[in-house]
Design a protein around this motif. Structure first.
Motif, PDB file in Angstrom:
ATOM      1  N   ALA A 146      -6.107  19.739  26.804  1.00 56.53           N
ATOM      2  CA  ALA A 146      -7.294  20.203  28.422  1.00 56.53           C
ATOM      3  C   ALA A 146      -7.033  21.591  28.936  1.00 56.53           C
ATOM      4  CB  ALA A 146      -7.695  19.382  29.442  1.00 56.53           C
ATOM      5  N   ASN A 147      -5.965  21.352  28.552  1.00 58.15           N
ATOM      6  CA  ASN A 147      -4.441  23.040  28.878  1.00 58.15           C
ATOM      7  C   ASN A 147      -5.270  24.567  27.721  1.00 58.15           C
ATOM      8  OD1 ASN A 147      -3.382  22.630  31.193  1.00 58.15           O
ATOM      9  ND2 ASN A 147      -1.498  21.712  30.316  1.00 58.15           N
ATOM     10  N   VAL A 148      -5.011  23.162  26.311  1.00 58.46           N
ATOM     11  CA  VAL A 148      -5.250  23.953  24.911  1.00 58.46           C
ATOM     12  C   VAL A 148      -6.905  24.813  24.598  1.00 58.46           C
ATOM     13  CG1 VAL A 148      -5.833  24.199  22.654  1.00 58.46           C
ATOM     14  CG2 VAL A 148      -3.521  23.566  23.640  1.00 58.46           C
ATOM     15  N   VAL A 149      -7.679  23.664  25.763  1.00 58.66           N
ATOM     16  CA  VAL A 149      -9.060  24.588  25.663  1.00 58.66           C
ATOM     17  C   VAL A 149      -9.602  25.405  26.729  1.00 58.66           C
ATOM     18  CG1 VAL A 149     -11.632  23.500  26.310  1.00 58.66           C
ATOM     19  CG2 VAL A 149     -10.156  22.107  25.035  1.00 58.66           C
ATOM     20  N   SER A 150      -8.784  25.288  28.327  1.00 55.12           N
ATOM     21  CA  SER A 150      -8.871  26.516  28.867  1.00 55.12           C
ATOM     22  C   SER A 150      -8.045  28.086  28.886  1.00 55.12           C
ATOM     23  CB  SER A 150      -7.686  25.543  30.014  1.00 55.12           C
ATOM     24  OG  SER A 150      -8.840  24.450  30.951  1.00 55.12           O
ATOM     25  N   GLN A 151      -7.382  27.770  27.309  1.00 54.54           N
ATOM     26  CA  GLN A 151      -6.866  28.726  26.945  1.00 54.54           C
ATOM     27  C   GLN A 151      -7.670  29.707  25.976  1.00 54.54           C
ATOM     28  OE1 GLN A 151      -3.769  30.455  28.431  1.00 54.54           O
ATOM     29  NE2 GLN A 151      -4.485  28.567  29.812  1.00 54.54           N
ATOM     30  N   ILE A 152      -8.541  28.710  24.999  1.00 54.74           N
ATOM     31  CA  ILE A 152      -9.075  29.305  24.020  1.00 54.74           C
ATOM     32  C   ILE A 152     -10.531  29.683  25.247  1.00 54.74           C
ATOM     33  CG2 ILE A 152     -10.980  28.642  22.364  1.00 54.74           C
ATOM     34  CD1 ILE A 152      -8.927  26.008  21.372  1.00 54.74           C
ATOM     35  N   TYR A 153     -10.972  29.200  25.889  1.00 55.53           N
ATOM     36  CA  TYR A 153     -12.014  29.731  26.612  1.00 55.53           C
ATOM     37  C   TYR A 153     -11.350  31.646  27.068  1.00 55.53           C
ATOM     38  CZ  TYR A 153     -14.579  25.239  26.194  1.00 55.53           C
ATOM     39  OH  TYR A 153     -15.527  24.939  25.829  1.00 55.53           O
ATOM     40  N   ILE A 154     -10.292  31.040  27.989  1.00 55.66           N
ATOM     41  CA  ILE A 154      -9.868  31.901  28.421  1.00 55.66           C
ATOM     42  C   ILE A 154      -9.309  34.131  27.283  1.00 55.66           C
ATOM     43  CG2 ILE A 154      -7.839  33.869  29.456  1.00 55.66           C
ATOM     44  CD1 ILE A 154      -7.511  30.928  30.475  1.00 55.66           C
TER      45      ILE A 154
END
Length: 312
Positions: free
Chosen positions: A207-215
């Motif tokens: 979840a955290n990795v995906v959120s950072q990718i989106y940002i």
């Protein structure tokens, strides 16, 4: 397939633009009129289904128009550009289907879903396509244009960082005061099959990795859209790329709003007004693709006529 291509090519540019604008206006009024709800009130299922229809129809139409440009050998900006943009629109469409099924059918409130597997490549295809569109122009921008680009990049980074930091701090505070509120354990998931729950649990650590990718992807798209807008500041083919740049700005706004909303409200349900930016993004890409096709085909036909006229 040949008959289908001929039918697509025969649609007048005015018709495509009018239909696209009408779709965006109807979506906006729908979000404004039916999206308002009292605090704690759940959204009706029909409303949520309609919001996905507005988005998915827009992205499918945009992908088809981009693929039409890719199939044409007359595109001034190159066929690969439109292949990448078409793939981006199609991947977002597929990701939205999976996300909508998880949210509406299985009632999953997952931080990471199967839709993210398709959402993430969408950012890469969009950025790559815009870069390929800008490269032939060699970025011969004036000093003030570079200054504007730098200012937009700085503002975008600051705004994104501030919004993300505030949302994350709010989420941590809510988790500290109510540990159950944000982990989804209190949700009554009655429609989710075992495989969906297992997939949700398997994807949760990312979840955290995906959120950072989106940002990072949103900031990259914002900078790429600004570069695209300035690189195509004038000229005959600028209009279509202004639409594409505007589409990315709408995409950025909706993405940032969604990130903020889901991290500050554990009971957030998709369908808020600012999410209409995703519909606008699809509509603007569709209009941009149609304008590019119209200008490119007319330009090539016109040059061919001049050559034949000169030869005679």
């Amino acid at each position: 397939m040949n008959r289908s291509a001929k039918t697509s090519e025969s649609i007048p540019i005015q018709t495509i633009v009018i239909i696209s604008i009408t779709w965006a206006i109807v979506a906006l009024f729908f979000y404004m009129l039916f999206g308002v709800r009292a605090e704690g009130e759940a959204r009706p299922l029909w409303y949520s289904i309609c919001t996905y229809i507005f988005e998915n129809v827009g992205y499918m139409a945009a992908s088809l128009l981009c693929f039409r440009n890719w199939q044409s050998r007359q595109m001034v900006s190159g066929r690969r550009v439109w292949l990448l943009l078409g793939l981006a629109m199609f991947f977002f469409f597929v990701g939205n289907l999976f996300f909508g099924i998880g949210e509406l059918v299985f009632q999953l409130d997952a931080d990471v879903s199967l839709g993210d597997i398709f959402y993430i490549p969408c950012y890469g295809f969009l950025a790559w396509g815009m870069i390929l569109a800008v490269i032939p122009r060699r970025l011969n921008m004036e000093l003030w244009q570079w200054a504007v680009l730098g200012a937009v990049a700085m503002v975008g980074i600051v705004v994104t960082y501030g919004l993300v930091t505030y949302a994350d701090n709010t989420a941590e505070l809510m988790l500290a005061t109510n540990p159950v509120a944000l982990d989804g354990t209190e949700s009554d998931i009655t429609n989710a099959p075992a495989w969906a729950l297992s997939l949700n649990a398997m994807l949760l650590p990312f979840a955290n990795v995906v959120s950072q990718i989106y940002i990072v992807g949103d900031v990259a798209l914002l900078i790429a859209a600004s570069t695209l807008l300035l690189a195509f500041w004038g000229g005959r083919f600028a209009q279509s790329w202004r639409m594409i740049a505007a589409a990315m700005f709408c995409f950025y706004i909706s993405d940032m709003w969604y990130y903020y909303a889901v991290n500050t409200n554990p009971d957030y349900q998709s369908g808020e007004l600012l999410e209409v930016g995703w519909v606008f993004s699809a509509v603007l890409v569709a209009i941009g693709a149609a304008l590019e096709y119209d200008i490119s085909t007319k330009s090539r036909r016109g040059s061919g006529s001049r050559r034949r006229g000169g030869a005679s």
